[in-house]
Design a protein around this motif. Sequence first.
Motif, PDB file in Angstrom:
ATOM      1  N   ASN A 134       0.631  -0.975   0.000  1.00 31.26           N
ATOM      2  CA  ASN A 134       0.001  -0.367   0.185  1.00 31.26           C
ATOM      3  C   ASN A 134       0.679   1.486   0.559  1.00 31.26           C
ATOM      4  N   SER A 135       0.688   2.747  -0.134  1.00 36.04           N
ATOM      5  CA  SER A 135       0.921   3.565  -0.217  1.00 36.04           C
ATOM      6  C   SER A 135       2.092   3.822   1.072  1.00 36.04           C
ATOM      7  N   SER A 136       2.086   3.033   1.744  1.00 35.76           N
ATOM      8  CA  SER A 136       2.821   2.976   3.039  1.00 35.76           C
ATOM      9  C   SER A 136       3.565   2.353   3.649  1.00 35.76           C
ATOM     10  N   SER A 137       3.425   0.656   3.322  1.00 33.04           N
ATOM     11  CA  SER A 137       3.770  -0.062   3.466  1.00 33.04           C
ATOM     12  C   SER A 137       3.957  -1.753   2.786  1.00 33.04           C
ATOM     13  N   LEU A 138       5.016  -2.657   2.549  1.00 32.57           N
ATOM     14  CA  LEU A 138       5.624  -2.838   1.263  1.00 32.57           C
ATOM     15  C   LEU A 138       5.689  -4.211   2.442  1.00 32.57           C
ATOM     16  N   VAL A 139       5.793  -6.260   1.327  1.00 31.42           N
ATOM     17  CA  VAL A 139       5.776  -7.396   2.330  1.00 31.42           C
ATOM     18  C   VAL A 139       6.002  -8.110   1.422  1.00 31.42           C
ATOM     19  N   MET A 140       7.581  -8.490   0.454  1.00 29.50           N
ATOM     20  CA  MET A 140       7.564  -9.190   0.288  1.00 29.50           C
ATOM     21  C   MET A 140       8.105 -10.561   0.581  1.00 29.50           C
ATOM     22  N   GLU A 141       8.270 -11.746  -0.368  1.00 29.43           N
ATOM     23  CA  GLU A 141       8.820 -13.000   0.550  1.00 29.43           C
ATOM     24  C   GLU A 141       9.548 -13.766  -1.062  1.00 29.43           C
ATOM     25  N   SER A 142      11.082 -13.903  -0.478  1.00 30.39           N
ATOM     26  CA  SER A 142      11.908 -14.665  -1.599  1.00 30.39           C
ATOM     27  C   SER A 142      11.607 -15.631  -2.351  1.00 30.39           C
ATOM     28  N   VAL A 143      11.734 -16.581  -2.201  1.00 30.03           N
ATOM     29  CA  VAL A 143      11.350 -18.216  -3.449  1.00 30.03           C
ATOM     30  C   VAL A 143      11.831 -19.074  -1.953  1.00 30.03           C
TER      31      VAL A 143
END
Length: 153
Positions: A134-143
Motif C-alpha cells: 500500500n502507500s506506506s508499507s511493503l512486504v515481500m517474500e523470496s523463493v
Amino acid sequence: MKRLLTRIISVLSAVVMLSGMTSCRKAPINGDLDGQWQLMTVNRADGTQIVPEHRVYYCFYLHTSNLMSPNVDKATANMTYVKDKELTLEFPYETSERLEWFYIDPDDCVSLPDISENPDATGVTIRFDIKKLNSSSLVMESVAGTVFTFRRY
C-alpha cells in the motif's frame, strides 16, 4: 482586433509553457510500488529475525530498481513487476556476495552466476512474491521463504 490578437497569443504561449513543463517528467507506472522503501526487518525461513544494522533502501522506478546503503555502491537491477503479485529483479553486474550487504542471501536468488568456469562471472536474479503493498508499507517474500518488510521513505 489588436486586443483579440494579443489575447490569442497570450493563451497560446500559456498552453505551450504548460505543456513544456509537464512533458519532461516520467509518471509512475507501478502504482504504490514506485518510490523509495526503507528495509525494516528480514525474517528468514528458519525463524530468525534481522533488524538491519545499517540503513538499506530499495528504490523502484519505471523498469529499474536500485538497492542503496550509505558507504556502499548501489546495486542496479532490471525490474519486472506483475501488479500486486510478483517482482523480479535481474542484476546483470552483481554477485550474490555483494547483495548480502542488502540482506539478500544466495538462497533468496532464483539464479546465480556460474563461478566454477569464470570466477568473475556476474548476474543474479531474485523473485519476490508481494504479500502486502500500500502507500506506506511493503512486504515481500523470496523463493526461500525470507520475508522482507519495508516502510515508505
